[in-house]
Write a protein that holds these residues in place. Structure first.
Motif, PDB file in Angstrom:
ATOM      1  N   VAL A  60      41.536 -17.019  11.342  1.00  0.00           N
ATOM      2  CA  VAL A  60      40.941 -17.881  10.302  1.00  0.00           C
ATOM      3  C   VAL A  60      41.963 -18.738   9.582  1.00  0.00           C
ATOM      4  O   VAL A  60      41.617 -19.781   9.017  1.00  0.00           O
ATOM      5  N   GLY A  61      43.232 -18.321   9.550  1.00  0.00           N
ATOM      6  CA  GLY A  61      44.255 -19.094   8.852  1.00  0.00           C
ATOM      7  C   GLY A  61      43.916 -19.290   7.387  1.00  0.00           C
ATOM      8  O   GLY A  61      43.403 -18.383   6.720  1.00  0.00           O
ATOM      9  N   TYR A  62      44.209 -20.494   6.886  1.00  0.00           N
ATOM     10  CA  TYR A  62      43.941 -20.798   5.484  1.00  0.00           C
ATOM     11  C   TYR A  62      42.510 -21.271   5.240  1.00  0.00           C
ATOM     12  O   TYR A  62      42.156 -21.631   4.122  1.00  0.00           O
ATOM     13  N   SER A  63      41.679 -21.269   6.281  1.00  0.00           N
ATOM     14  CA  SER A  63      40.340 -21.844   6.135  1.00  0.00           C
ATOM     15  C   SER A  63      39.390 -20.952   5.365  1.00  0.00           C
ATOM     16  O   SER A  63      38.358 -21.426   4.873  1.00  0.00           O
ATOM     17  N   ALA A  64      39.690 -19.640   5.242  1.00  0.00           N
ATOM     18  CA  ALA A  64      38.763 -18.704   4.599  1.00  0.00           C
ATOM     19  C   ALA A  64      39.518 -17.853   3.582  1.00  0.00           C
ATOM     20  O   ALA A  64      40.122 -16.842   3.939  1.00  0.00           O
ATOM     21  N   PRO A  65      39.476 -18.228   2.298  1.00  0.00           N
ATOM     22  CA  PRO A  65      40.248 -17.503   1.276  1.00  0.00           C
ATOM     23  C   PRO A  65      39.846 -16.039   1.128  1.00  0.00           C
ATOM     24  O   PRO A  65      40.643 -15.223   0.690  1.00  0.00           O
ATOM     25  N   LEU A  66      38.611 -15.694   1.495  1.00  0.00           N
ATOM     26  CA  LEU A  66      38.132 -14.329   1.307  1.00  0.00           C
ATOM     27  C   LEU A  66      37.977 -13.588   2.629  1.00  0.00           C
ATOM     28  O   LEU A  66      37.205 -12.638   2.733  1.00  0.00           O
ATOM     29  N   ALA A  67      38.712 -14.017   3.650  1.00  0.00           N
ATOM     30  CA  ALA A  67      38.621 -13.330   4.947  1.00  0.00           C
ATOM     31  C   ALA A  67      39.240 -11.940   4.880  1.00  0.00           C
ATOM     32  O   ALA A  67      38.789 -11.027   5.564  1.00  0.00           O
ATOM     33  N   THR A  93      34.662  -5.181 -11.563  1.00  0.00           N
ATOM     34  CA  THR A  93      34.986  -5.608 -12.918  1.00  0.00           C
ATOM     35  C   THR A  93      36.273  -6.422 -12.967  1.00  0.00           C
ATOM     36  O   THR A  93      36.503  -7.155 -13.921  1.00  0.00           O
ATOM     37  N   CYS A  94      37.122  -6.289 -11.955  1.00  0.00           N
ATOM     38  CA  CYS A  94      38.373  -7.053 -11.939  1.00  0.00           C
ATOM     39  C   CYS A  94      38.121  -8.540 -11.741  1.00  0.00           C
ATOM     40  O   CYS A  94      39.026  -9.354 -11.926  1.00  0.00           O
ATOM     41  N   LEU A  95      36.903  -8.901 -11.364  1.00  0.00           N
ATOM     42  CA  LEU A  95      36.581 -10.311 -11.216  1.00  0.00           C
ATOM     43  C   LEU A  95      36.322 -10.956 -12.566  1.00  0.00           C
ATOM     44  O   LEU A  95      36.241 -12.164 -12.680  1.00  0.00           O
ATOM     45  N   ASN A  96      36.141 -10.149 -13.593  1.00  0.00           N
ATOM     46  CA  ASN A  96      35.854 -10.654 -14.929  1.00  0.00           C
ATOM     47  C   ASN A  96      36.808 -10.016 -15.928  1.00  0.00           C
ATOM     48  O   ASN A  96      36.413  -9.175 -16.734  1.00  0.00           O
ATOM     49  N   PRO A  97      38.080 -10.360 -15.877  1.00  0.00           N
ATOM     50  CA  PRO A  97      39.064  -9.705 -16.741  1.00  0.00           C
ATOM     51  C   PRO A  97      38.861 -10.087 -18.203  1.00  0.00           C
ATOM     52  O   PRO A  97      38.240 -11.089 -18.524  1.00  0.00           O
ATOM     53  N   GLN A 141      33.575 -17.432  -5.838  1.00  0.00           N
ATOM     54  CA  GLN A 141      32.749 -16.937  -4.734  1.00  0.00           C
ATOM     55  C   GLN A 141      32.490 -15.439  -4.866  1.00  0.00           C
ATOM     56  O   GLN A 141      31.371 -14.970  -4.629  1.00  0.00           O
ATOM     57  N   LEU A 142      33.520 -14.675  -5.241  1.00  0.00           N
ATOM     58  CA  LEU A 142      33.344 -13.241  -5.413  1.00  0.00           C
ATOM     59  C   LEU A 142      32.387 -12.929  -6.559  1.00  0.00           C
ATOM     60  O   LEU A 142      31.543 -12.034  -6.460  1.00  0.00           O
ATOM     61  N   ALA A 143      32.522 -13.655  -7.649  1.00  0.00           N
ATOM     62  CA  ALA A 143      31.644 -13.429  -8.799  1.00  0.00           C
ATOM     63  C   ALA A 143      30.187 -13.661  -8.419  1.00  0.00           C
ATOM     64  O   ALA A 143      29.298 -12.903  -8.807  1.00  0.00           O
ATOM     65  N   ILE A 144      29.931 -14.711  -7.638  1.00  0.00           N
ATOM     66  CA  ILE A 144      28.566 -14.993  -7.185  1.00  0.00           C
ATOM     67  C   ILE A 144      28.077 -13.904  -6.234  1.00  0.00           C
ATOM     68  O   ILE A 144      26.959 -13.405  -6.344  1.00  0.00           O
ATOM     69  N   ASN A 171      27.483  -7.650   2.937  1.00  0.00           N
ATOM     70  CA  ASN A 171      26.106  -8.146   2.843  1.00  0.00           C
ATOM     71  C   ASN A 171      26.008  -9.499   2.139  1.00  0.00           C
ATOM     72  O   ASN A 171      24.996 -10.193   2.258  1.00  0.00           O
ATOM     73  N   SER A 172      27.049  -9.862   1.398  1.00  0.00           N
ATOM     74  CA  SER A 172      27.011 -11.086   0.599  1.00  0.00           C
ATOM     75  C   SER A 172      27.321 -12.311   1.449  1.00  0.00           C
ATOM     76  O   SER A 172      27.647 -12.224   2.618  1.00  0.00           O
ATOM     77  N   GLY A 173      27.254 -13.448   0.813  1.00  0.00           N
ATOM     78  CA  GLY A 173      27.613 -14.684   1.494  1.00  0.00           C
ATOM     79  C   GLY A 173      29.093 -14.805   1.748  1.00  0.00           C
ATOM     80  O   GLY A 173      29.525 -15.665   2.530  1.00  0.00           O
TER      81      GLY A 173
END
Length: 275
Positions: A60-67, A93-97, A141-144, A171-173
């Protein structure tokens, strides 16, 4: 193990591969050196990248930040690549510090960071700007993806909750390619091994069962592989066992060719160190 009831049922269904005698030649049984071997996939190599990071580099390289996502007390060197991203989270919860007192809202904080990404001088600052922009995008993206999953129960860092979080990410997008869960339990059973190992197997079995249940119709999208830096020696030293060489590892999932693979290590043909 009698506490691995779910794993046993999956094995009977042909969805578990037991891989025996897994190790490295001439192992150094220190934690640090052994973990480095597992992370890099290159024992005694100066290459600092991880085997999963190199896989992400080539796919995936740099094309997918959440790979590549690590769930645990910090980032994992196994996900370190030369041309790909890896994200480390402790739990959802670490997504919302907590915000600094001078910031009025999370959106304001993210907006401030996002402002660093599109502008500025060209040249050496480009990779920094790209990384900041990608971090902001990944956080959003993670928060969503995890919206509404947080609860007091899942905020406690246990292997079961971490596996549930992994299933929700699948299961998420976001649909990461690799999720690396680490920091679960203390298998270094020099003392109290009989009780401690049983407790750890109970937790692992419940976590795996919850993971597959949470995945539901997406179960065929996942394979779980266990990993640990070394095994244990056969002989007791007090109420436990010392660091050892070969160990058994497990692959679980609908796509797995179930059965037993490798060679069971002999418990009688030992070397001079008892391995």
């Amino acid at each position: 193990h009698p506490q691995l009831g779910f794993v046993a049922s999956e094995y009977q269904a042909g969805r578990v591969a037991l891989i025996e005698g897994v190790g490295v030649p001439d192992p150094d049984l220190s934690h640090f050196v052994s973990m480095a071997s597992w992370w890099t996939g290159k024992p005694d190599s100066s290459d600092g990248t991880g085997w999963l990071g190199r896989y992400l580099d080539g796919t995936v390289g740099y094309s997918a930040p959440l790979a590549g996502i690590a769930i645990g007390p910090g980032p994992s060197r196994a996900l370190l690549g030369n041309s790909s991203y890896a994200v480390a989270i402790r739990d959802e919860t670490c997504l919302n510090p907590d915000l600094p007192r001078w910031i009025d809202s999370r959106d304001e904080l993210m907006g401030m960071w996002a402002g660093f990404a599109p502008g500025g001088a060209e040249g050496e600052s480009d990779p920094v700007r790209q990384a900041i922009g990608t971090a902001v995008e990944a956080r959003e993206q993670l928060a969503i993806a995890l919206d509404g999953t947080s609860s007091e129960r899942t905020r406690r860092p246990t292997i079961e909750n971490e596996m549930l979080l992994a299933a929700r990410l699948i299961n998420s997008g976001v649909s990461p390619t690799v999720i690396y869960i680490h920091g679960f339990g203390d298998f270094d059973t020099h003392l109290g091994q009989l009780d401690r190992h049983g407790d750890l197997m109970t937790q692992l079995d419940a976590a795996l069962e919850g993971f597959w249940r949470e995945l539901g119709p997406n179960a065929d999208r996942a394979i779980v592989l266990t990993a640990s830096e070394f095994g244990r020696r056969p002989r007791e030293n007090g109420s436990g066992t010392d660091h050892g060489t070969a160990a058994a590892h497990v692959l679980i999932g609908p796509a797995v060719n179930g059965g037993r693979f490798g060679e069971t290590p002999s418990l009688t043909n030992l070397d001079s160190a008892g391995n």
